[in-house]
Design a protein around this motif. Structure first.
Motif, PDB file in Angstrom:
ATOM      1  N   LYS A 143      -3.387  14.380   3.684  1.00 44.78           N
ATOM      2  CA  LYS A 143      -3.501  14.263   2.226  1.00 44.78           C
ATOM      3  C   LYS A 143      -2.142  13.996   1.562  1.00 44.78           C
ATOM      4  O   LYS A 143      -2.019  13.112   0.719  1.00 44.78           O
ATOM      5  CB  LYS A 143      -4.123  15.547   1.637  1.00 44.78           C
ATOM      6  N   SER A 144      -1.147  14.784   1.953  1.00 44.39           N
ATOM      7  CA  SER A 144       0.174  14.591   1.340  1.00 44.39           C
ATOM      8  C   SER A 144       0.761  13.239   1.724  1.00 44.39           C
ATOM      9  O   SER A 144       1.344  12.547   0.888  1.00 44.39           O
ATOM     10  CB  SER A 144       1.140  15.698   1.779  1.00 44.39           C
ATOM     11  N   THR A 145       0.607  12.878   2.973  1.00 39.53           N
ATOM     12  CA  THR A 145       1.121  11.583   3.426  1.00 39.53           C
ATOM     13  C   THR A 145       0.471  10.456   2.623  1.00 39.53           C
ATOM     14  O   THR A 145       1.137   9.506   2.205  1.00 39.53           O
ATOM     15  CB  THR A 145       0.848  11.400   4.931  1.00 39.53           C
ATOM     16  N   PHE A 146      -0.825  10.588   2.388  1.00 41.25           N
ATOM     17  CA  PHE A 146      -1.526   9.564   1.606  1.00 41.25           C
ATOM     18  C   PHE A 146      -0.935   9.465   0.203  1.00 41.25           C
ATOM     19  O   PHE A 146      -0.610   8.361  -0.261  1.00 41.25           O
ATOM     20  CB  PHE A 146      -3.034   9.876   1.550  1.00 41.25           C
ATOM     21  N   LEU A 147      -0.761  10.592  -0.466  1.00 40.23           N
ATOM     22  CA  LEU A 147      -0.192  10.558  -1.824  1.00 40.23           C
ATOM     23  C   LEU A 147       1.199   9.940  -1.798  1.00 40.23           C
ATOM     24  O   LEU A 147       1.563   9.162  -2.680  1.00 40.23           O
ATOM     25  CB  LEU A 147      -0.074  11.967  -2.400  1.00 40.23           C
ATOM     26  N   ARG A 148       1.975  10.316  -0.775  1.00 36.91           N
ATOM     27  CA  ARG A 148       3.345   9.821  -0.698  1.00 36.91           C
ATOM     28  C   ARG A 148       3.388   8.313  -0.447  1.00 36.91           C
ATOM     29  O   ARG A 148       4.329   7.636  -0.877  1.00 36.91           O
ATOM     30  CB  ARG A 148       4.129  10.581   0.374  1.00 36.91           C
ATOM     31  N   CYS A 149       2.375   7.792   0.221  1.00 37.55           N
ATOM     32  CA  CYS A 149       2.299   6.339   0.400  1.00 37.55           C
ATOM     33  C   CYS A 149       1.997   5.625  -0.922  1.00 37.55           C
ATOM     34  O   CYS A 149       2.371   4.475  -1.106  1.00 37.55           O
ATOM     35  CB  CYS A 149       1.212   5.970   1.415  1.00 37.55           C
ATOM     36  N   LEU A 150       1.323   6.326  -1.838  1.00 37.29           N
ATOM     37  CA  LEU A 150       0.950   5.680  -3.096  1.00 37.29           C
ATOM     38  C   LEU A 150       2.161   5.364  -3.959  1.00 37.29           C
ATOM     39  O   LEU A 150       2.115   4.452  -4.772  1.00 37.29           O
ATOM     40  CB  LEU A 150      -0.028   6.557  -3.902  1.00 37.29           C
ATOM     41  N   ASN A 151       3.232   6.132  -3.830  1.00 35.31           N
ATOM     42  CA  ASN A 151       4.422   5.735  -4.596  1.00 35.31           C
ATOM     43  C   ASN A 151       5.625   5.464  -3.698  1.00 35.31           C
ATOM     44  O   ASN A 151       6.756   5.564  -4.127  1.00 35.31           O
ATOM     45  CB  ASN A 151       4.747   6.742  -5.701  1.00 35.31           C
ATOM     46  N   LEU A 152       5.302   5.095  -2.453  1.00 33.90           N
ATOM     47  CA  LEU A 152       6.317   4.655  -1.501  1.00 33.90           C
ATOM     48  C   LEU A 152       7.406   5.681  -1.248  1.00 33.90           C
ATOM     49  O   LEU A 152       8.554   5.337  -1.016  1.00 33.90           O
ATOM     50  CB  LEU A 152       6.923   3.309  -1.924  1.00 33.90           C
ATOM     51  N   LEU A 153       7.051   6.950  -1.294  1.00 35.91           N
ATOM     52  CA  LEU A 153       7.932   7.963  -0.725  1.00 35.91           C
ATOM     53  C   LEU A 153       7.872   7.838   0.796  1.00 35.91           C
ATOM     54  O   LEU A 153       8.778   8.262   1.506  1.00 35.91           O
ATOM     55  CB  LEU A 153       7.507   9.366  -1.164  1.00 35.91           C
ATOM     56  N   GLU A 154       6.764   7.277   1.298  1.00 35.85           N
ATOM     57  CA  GLU A 154       6.668   6.894   2.716  1.00 35.85           C
ATOM     58  C   GLU A 154       6.370   5.400   2.732  1.00 35.85           C
ATOM     59  O   GLU A 154       5.583   4.925   1.922  1.00 35.85           O
ATOM     60  CB  GLU A 154       5.491   7.596   3.411  1.00 35.85           C
ATOM     61  N   ASP A 155       6.981   4.669   3.654  1.00 32.76           N
ATOM     62  CA  ASP A 155       6.523   3.294   3.757  1.00 32.76           C
ATOM     63  C   ASP A 155       5.301   3.254   4.675  1.00 32.76           C
ATOM     64  O   ASP A 155       5.130   4.078   5.566  1.00 32.76           O
ATOM     65  CB  ASP A 155       7.634   2.332   4.174  1.00 32.76           C
ATOM     66  N   VAL A 156       4.442   2.282   4.395  1.00 33.22           N
ATOM     67  CA  VAL A 156       3.167   2.250   5.100  1.00 33.22           C
ATOM     68  C   VAL A 156       3.343   1.468   6.400  1.00 33.22           C
ATOM     69  O   VAL A 156       4.179   0.575   6.484  1.00 33.22           O
ATOM     70  CB  VAL A 156       2.051   1.641   4.222  1.00 33.22           C
ATOM     71  N   THR A 157       2.567   1.830   7.404  1.00 33.08           N
ATOM     72  CA  THR A 157       2.658   1.154   8.691  1.00 33.08           C
ATOM     73  C   THR A 157       1.888  -0.170   8.643  1.00 33.08           C
ATOM     74  O   THR A 157       2.376  -1.197   9.076  1.00 33.08           O
ATOM     75  CB  THR A 157       2.131   2.072   9.813  1.00 33.08           C
ATOM     76  N   SER A 158       0.684  -0.126   8.098  1.00 33.72           N
ATOM     77  CA  SER A 158      -0.043  -1.368   7.829  1.00 33.72           C
ATOM     78  C   SER A 158      -1.084  -1.119   6.760  1.00 33.72           C
ATOM     79  O   SER A 158      -1.376   0.019   6.405  1.00 33.72           O
ATOM     80  CB  SER A 158      -0.695  -1.915   9.107  1.00 33.72           C
ATOM     81  N   GLY A 159      -1.624  -2.212   6.244  1.00 34.37           N
ATOM     82  CA  GLY A 159      -2.578  -2.111   5.153  1.00 34.37           C
ATOM     83  C   GLY A 159      -1.885  -2.384   3.841  1.00 34.37           C
ATOM     84  O   GLY A 159      -0.706  -2.748   3.812  1.00 34.37           O
ATOM     85  N   GLU A 160      -2.633  -2.230   2.756  1.00 39.94           N
ATOM     86  CA  GLU A 160      -2.073  -2.617   1.465  1.00 39.94           C
ATOM     87  C   GLU A 160      -2.311  -1.547   0.407  1.00 39.94           C
ATOM     88  O   GLU A 160      -3.356  -0.915   0.362  1.00 39.94           O
ATOM     89  CB  GLU A 160      -2.693  -3.937   1.007  1.00 39.94           C
ATOM     90  N   VAL A 161      -1.292  -1.362  -0.436  1.00 39.67           N
ATOM     91  CA  VAL A 161      -1.409  -0.488  -1.599  1.00 39.67           C
ATOM     92  C   VAL A 161      -1.042  -1.327  -2.821  1.00 39.67           C
ATOM     93  O   VAL A 161       0.054  -1.893  -2.883  1.00 39.67           O
ATOM     94  CB  VAL A 161      -0.451   0.715  -1.495  1.00 39.67           C
ATOM     95  N   VAL A 162      -1.976  -1.443  -3.766  1.00 35.69           N
ATOM     96  CA  VAL A 162      -1.718  -2.198  -4.985  1.00 35.69           C
ATOM     97  C   VAL A 162      -1.812  -1.240  -6.169  1.00 35.69           C
ATOM     98  O   VAL A 162      -2.825  -0.563  -6.347  1.00 35.69           O
ATOM     99  CB  VAL A 162      -2.732  -3.359  -5.150  1.00 35.69           C
ATOM    100  N   ILE A 163      -0.727  -1.148  -6.917  1.00 39.07           N
ATOM    101  CA  ILE A 163      -0.671  -0.264  -8.076  1.00 39.07           C
ATOM    102  C   ILE A 163      -0.556  -1.136  -9.320  1.00 39.07           C
ATOM    103  O   ILE A 163       0.408  -1.891  -9.457  1.00 39.07           O
ATOM    104  CB  ILE A 163       0.560   0.674  -8.013  1.00 39.07           C
ATOM    105  N   ASP A 164      -1.552  -1.044 -10.180  1.00 41.39           N
ATOM    106  CA  ASP A 164      -1.514  -1.775 -11.444  1.00 41.39           C
ATOM    107  C   ASP A 164      -1.184  -3.259 -11.220  1.00 41.39           C
ATOM    108  O   ASP A 164      -0.363  -3.837 -11.938  1.00 41.39           O
ATOM    109  CB  ASP A 164      -0.466  -1.119 -12.363  1.00 41.39           C
ATOM    110  N   GLY A 165      -1.777  -3.809 -10.177  1.00 42.12           N
ATOM    111  CA  GLY A 165      -1.596  -5.230  -9.890  1.00 42.12           C
ATOM    112  C   GLY A 165      -0.387  -5.572  -9.040  1.00 42.12           C
ATOM    113  O   GLY A 165      -0.214  -6.724  -8.650  1.00 42.12           O
ATOM    114  N   HIS A 166       0.458  -4.577  -8.748  1.00 44.06           N
ATOM    115  CA  HIS A 166       1.650  -4.850  -7.947  1.00 44.06           C
ATOM    116  C   HIS A 166       1.453  -4.356  -6.524  1.00 44.06           C
ATOM    117  O   HIS A 166       1.238  -3.166  -6.307  1.00 44.06           O
ATOM    118  CB  HIS A 166       2.875  -4.148  -8.539  1.00 44.06           C
ATOM    119  N   SER A 167       1.571  -5.255  -5.562  1.00 48.33           N
ATOM    120  CA  SER A 167       1.445  -4.850  -4.167  1.00 48.33           C
ATOM    121  C   SER A 167       2.740  -4.193  -3.705  1.00 48.33           C
ATOM    122  O   SER A 167       3.816  -4.790  -3.791  1.00 48.33           O
ATOM    123  CB  SER A 167       1.146  -6.064  -3.289  1.00 48.33           C
ATOM    124  N   LEU A 168       2.622  -2.980  -3.207  1.00 42.27           N
ATOM    125  CA  LEU A 168       3.826  -2.258  -2.785  1.00 42.27           C
ATOM    126  C   LEU A 168       4.419  -2.844  -1.511  1.00 42.27           C
ATOM    127  O   LEU A 168       5.574  -2.581  -1.187  1.00 42.27           O
ATOM    128  CB  LEU A 168       3.519  -0.768  -2.577  1.00 42.27           C
TER     129      LEU A 168
END
Ligand code: ADP
Ligand code: MG
Length: 241
Positions: A41-66
């Motif tokens: 759960k924490s890792t997931f939240l941290r991926c949402l604002n790039l406190l962790e970089d993601v290994t694969s897949g995509e996170v788009v926040i307000d139209g911006h792909s992280l």
């Protein structure tokens, strides 16, 4: 959708912690994430604002792909407020100074404007009389409310909460949840990792159950709490409710 997560994987070394998460959050939605300790759960939240970089897949926040190198990551991060279990206030700064700091440093707000905003936020979280106090003189619940005010001072579009009441004595949990409920009712988009099932049921628009790096089941609070479809969800709820 203000948050769109697609097939998110995250590994630490060869330990895969998130194994393909898909989640979209609409503007003004309140999504609560529940699940056992260590489920990611924490890792997931941290991926949402790039406190962790993601290994694969995509996170788009307000139209911006992280994951897009052209994205202004700091700009996107500034749209996201985060509140942790530990409040992490600056001990040598007063309450109002804690709240003023980022708006002055990051946003270039004048001190006068930042102070005015900070005082308004303190009123919102019920701590207007604590502006000049130092964090160590406050209860845990008060400190967490300051931490929420501090996050709000950046005028985020999204607020992420990672077990914001887990470190609090039981009698202080309610005052923090009340502030979060107000925020939800004002239309803030929120993702809340919590063990407070009462809050999830009352305030959440949607509840997501995570286990072992997967989003096992999601639905309305009624669907998840009253008629969970997955065995793992039922077993988890049986243990804690
Ligand atoms: P939760 O918040 O649901 O308790 P976490 O996201 O904190 O779960 O942790 C999920 C798993 O990832 C755990 O096995 C944890 O040990 C591991 N983990 C978390 N952060 C790191 C890290 N920085 N390095 C290595 N492993 C980590
Ligand atoms: Mg955690």
């Amino acid at each position: 959708m203000i948050i769109e997560v697609t097939d998110l994987h995250k590994s630490f070394g060869d330990h895969e912690v998130l194994s393909g998460i898909d989640l979209s959050v609409a503007e003004q939605e309140v999504v609560c994430i529940i699940g056992p300790s260590g489920s990611g759960k924490s890792t997931f939240l941290r991926c949402l604002n790039l406190l962790e970089d993601v290994t694969s897949g995509e996170v788009v926040i307000d139209g911006h792909s992280l994951t897009d190198k052209r994205t202004d990551i700091d700009g996107v991060r500034a749209e996201i407020g985060m509140v942790f279990q530990q409040f992490n206030l600056f001990p040598h700064k007063s309450v109002v100074e804690n709240i003023m700091l980022a708006p002055v440093k990051v946003r270039g707000l004048s001190k006068a404007a930042a102070r005015e905003r900070a005082l308004a936020l303190l009123e919102k979280v019920g701590l207007q009389d604590k502006a000049s106090a130092y964090p160590s003189s406050l209860s845990g619940g008060q400190q967490q409310r300051v931490a929420i005010a501090r996050a709000l001072a950046m005028e985020p579009k999204i607020m992420l909460f990672d077990e914001p009441t887990s470190a609090l004595d039981p009698e202080l949990v309610g005052e923090v949840l009340a502030v979060m409920k107000d925020l939800a009712q004002e239309g803030m988009t929120m993702v809340v990792v919590t063990h407070e099932m009462g809050f999830a049921r009352e305030v959440g628009d949607r509840v997501c159950f995570m286990d072992n790096g997967l989003l096992v089941e999601q639905g309305t609070p009624e669907a998840i709490f009253d008629s969970p479809q997955e065995t793992r969800t039922r077993e988890f709820l049986d243990k804690i409710l």
